[in-house]
Design an enzyme around this catalytic site. Sequence first.
Site, PDB file in Angstrom:
ATOM      1  N   ASP A 151      19.616  -4.558  -7.125  1.00 36.57           N
ATOM      2  CA  ASP A 151      18.693  -3.426  -7.118  1.00 36.57           C
ATOM      3  C   ASP A 151      17.287  -3.824  -6.694  1.00 36.57           C
ATOM      4  O   ASP A 151      16.476  -2.962  -6.359  1.00 36.57           O
ATOM      5  CB  ASP A 151      18.621  -2.790  -8.513  1.00 36.57           C
ATOM      6  CG  ASP A 151      19.899  -2.072  -8.892  1.00 36.57           C
ATOM      7  OD1 ASP A 151      20.701  -1.794  -7.984  1.00 36.57           O
ATOM      8  OD2 ASP A 151      20.103  -1.801 -10.083  1.00 36.57           O
ATOM      9  N   GLY A 169      22.222 -10.358 -14.492  1.00 40.18           N
ATOM     10  CA  GLY A 169      23.061  -9.190 -14.241  1.00 40.18           C
ATOM     11  C   GLY A 169      24.174  -9.507 -13.268  1.00 40.18           C
ATOM     12  O   GLY A 169      24.553 -10.667 -13.077  1.00 40.18           O
ATOM     13  N   PHE A 170      24.692  -8.478 -12.604  1.00 40.96           N
ATOM     14  CA  PHE A 170      25.827  -8.675 -11.710  1.00 40.96           C
ATOM     15  C   PHE A 170      25.484  -9.619 -10.559  1.00 40.96           C
ATOM     16  O   PHE A 170      26.261 -10.506 -10.220  1.00 40.96           O
ATOM     17  CB  PHE A 170      26.297  -7.326 -11.155  1.00 40.96           C
ATOM     18  CG  PHE A 170      26.966  -6.461 -12.171  1.00 40.96           C
ATOM     19  CD1 PHE A 170      28.235  -6.761 -12.635  1.00 40.96           C
ATOM     20  CD2 PHE A 170      26.337  -5.333 -12.672  1.00 40.96           C
ATOM     21  CE1 PHE A 170      28.864  -5.963 -13.574  1.00 40.96           C
ATOM     22  CE2 PHE A 170      26.949  -4.522 -13.607  1.00 40.96           C
ATOM     23  CZ  PHE A 170      28.210  -4.840 -14.068  1.00 40.96           C
ATOM     24  N   GLY A 171      24.326  -9.423  -9.921  1.00 42.54           N
ATOM     25  CA  GLY A 171      23.963 -10.259  -8.788  1.00 42.54           C
ATOM     26  C   GLY A 171      23.713 -11.693  -9.181  1.00 42.54           C
ATOM     27  O   GLY A 171      24.234 -12.623  -8.568  1.00 42.54           O
ATOM     28  N   GLU A 174      27.963  11.913 -16.420  1.00 41.74           N
ATOM     29  CA  GLU A 174      28.762  11.296 -17.474  1.00 41.74           C
ATOM     30  C   GLU A 174      28.170  11.571 -18.853  1.00 41.74           C
ATOM     31  O   GLU A 174      28.905  11.863 -19.809  1.00 41.74           O
ATOM     32  CB  GLU A 174      28.886   9.802 -17.191  1.00 41.74           C
ATOM     33  CG  GLU A 174      29.764   9.530 -15.971  1.00 41.74           C
ATOM     34  CD  GLU A 174      29.606   8.130 -15.378  1.00 41.74           C
ATOM     35  OE1 GLU A 174      30.424   7.764 -14.514  1.00 41.74           O
ATOM     36  OE2 GLU A 174      28.667   7.415 -15.766  1.00 41.74           O
ATOM     37  N   VAL A 225       9.559 -13.837 -16.795  1.00 42.47           N
ATOM     38  CA  VAL A 225       8.851 -14.340 -15.625  1.00 42.47           C
ATOM     39  C   VAL A 225       7.589 -13.502 -15.405  1.00 42.47           C
ATOM     40  O   VAL A 225       7.631 -12.268 -15.491  1.00 42.47           O
ATOM     41  CB  VAL A 225       9.759 -14.281 -14.382  1.00 42.47           C
ATOM     42  CG1 VAL A 225       8.976 -14.648 -13.119  1.00 42.47           C
ATOM     43  CG2 VAL A 225      10.953 -15.198 -14.564  1.00 42.47           C
ATOM     44  N   ALA A 270      26.909  -1.859  -8.903  1.00 41.26           N
ATOM     45  CA  ALA A 270      27.386  -3.170  -9.319  1.00 41.26           C
ATOM     46  C   ALA A 270      28.168  -3.924  -8.240  1.00 41.26           C
ATOM     47  O   ALA A 270      27.914  -5.114  -8.009  1.00 41.26           O
ATOM     48  CB  ALA A 270      28.228  -3.026 -10.589  1.00 41.26           C
ATOM     49  N   GLY A 319      17.536 -13.495 -13.583  1.00 42.58           N
ATOM     50  CA  GLY A 319      18.319 -12.291 -13.830  1.00 42.58           C
ATOM     51  C   GLY A 319      19.782 -12.608 -14.057  1.00 42.58           C
ATOM     52  O   GLY A 319      20.440 -13.184 -13.183  1.00 42.58           O
TER      53      GLY A 319
END
Length: 421
Positions: free
Chosen positions: A302, A15-17, A173, A81, A318, A13
């Site tokens: 997440d 992403g942010f993590g 939003e 994966v 995030a 992954g």
Amino acid sequence: MTSTNRHHVVVIGGGFGGLSCVNGLKKANVDITLIDQRNHHLFQPLLYQVATTILPTSEVAWPLRRLVKNRPEVTTLMATVTDIDQVEKQVHLANGNTVSYDTLVIATGARHSYFGQDDWEDHAPGLKTLEDATTIRRQILSAFEYAERAQTEAERAAWQTFAIIGAGPTGVELAGIIAELAHKVLPREFRRIDTKMTNILLIEAGDRVLPVFPESLSDYTETALKKLGVDVLTGHPVTEVDDDGITLNGKKIPAKTTIWAAGVKASRAAEWLGQEGDRAGRVVVTENLTIPENQDIFVVGDTAAVTDGKGDIVPGIAPAAKQQGTHVANTICRRLKGKPEKPFCYRHQGNLATIGPGAAVVDFGWLKLKGTVAWWVWGIAHVYFLISNRSKFVVAYNWLWSYLTGQKSARLITQGKLDEV
């Protein structure tokens, strides 16, 4: 996959993590393999602005290879994966290959949850990827084009009705910007329809919008949305969704564009690990972010269910994912040096949501802001966390231009002809 005998960390992954973990291991004596289904890191907090014509895709996503090009110890694989073998310590990929690991970090994020109504996904797309954003943008812009050539008033009204299910930050939003687009940006560009007659429905099964915010900020948000022309419907769960609209309180509402912003569920990580998972499918981890039976496997973002110091589940936002990724990197470094490990400690940095031009809400706990000041704080915070300096400049410029002129910069319908949408 690696050419040395150094400790091998596999991160699933980007992403942010996952990226925070990779960045935190920059000075560690390890080899890293970063695996992601896509070739880019996505700044999800601004994804809705791609969907609503404010930003182009290139300003909210960056190629992973470019981000680690000066890190020879990092190998990047664009792959899917399919499973994890904890005994052999291998990650299985869809192409039949395997990647061995010494330490595994799973940061695969979340996907849409339709609460058991998975058939709704074909009619109400969610917003998690660049593909989602461009699809929704195409649907929004095409809806006005269909309305312009509609033969009956009923047909026109259906195309000019937008239903957004879920009134969290994403739903709020989206509703605010679609309202601005319809009521301020487009009116002079169409001849047969009045875009100001567009009906934007923001539907929330709970009793208020932005339920994680203080009630005073929720009330302000609802009032601000109504001033923009959004019809806010709280306490109303949707019972049916199809291509022609939604069913609410037993009544069918014609709406040719429906967007899902109501819920998410974790990736398949729990299944890979043989874990039961919580109600949202997240892997329940220890205070050190590992799975209970295997200290060599970390789960963050997440995908993980972890509690803070008060016993509450850490939110899937995030900043939380970045803190967890950094914590895992620090833990790996401490292990390699033989130092004792420390438990993860979440530091909440606040909740922010924008409503429209010059209107937002910010909750730092000790400080609550709303209106124009909150909008500037929201904007500065998001620009600050963008990775690329070029993106920071372009995003800030686009926001300022949109704020001063009311114009949007990314209103092109791409990826298909009108009758194929």
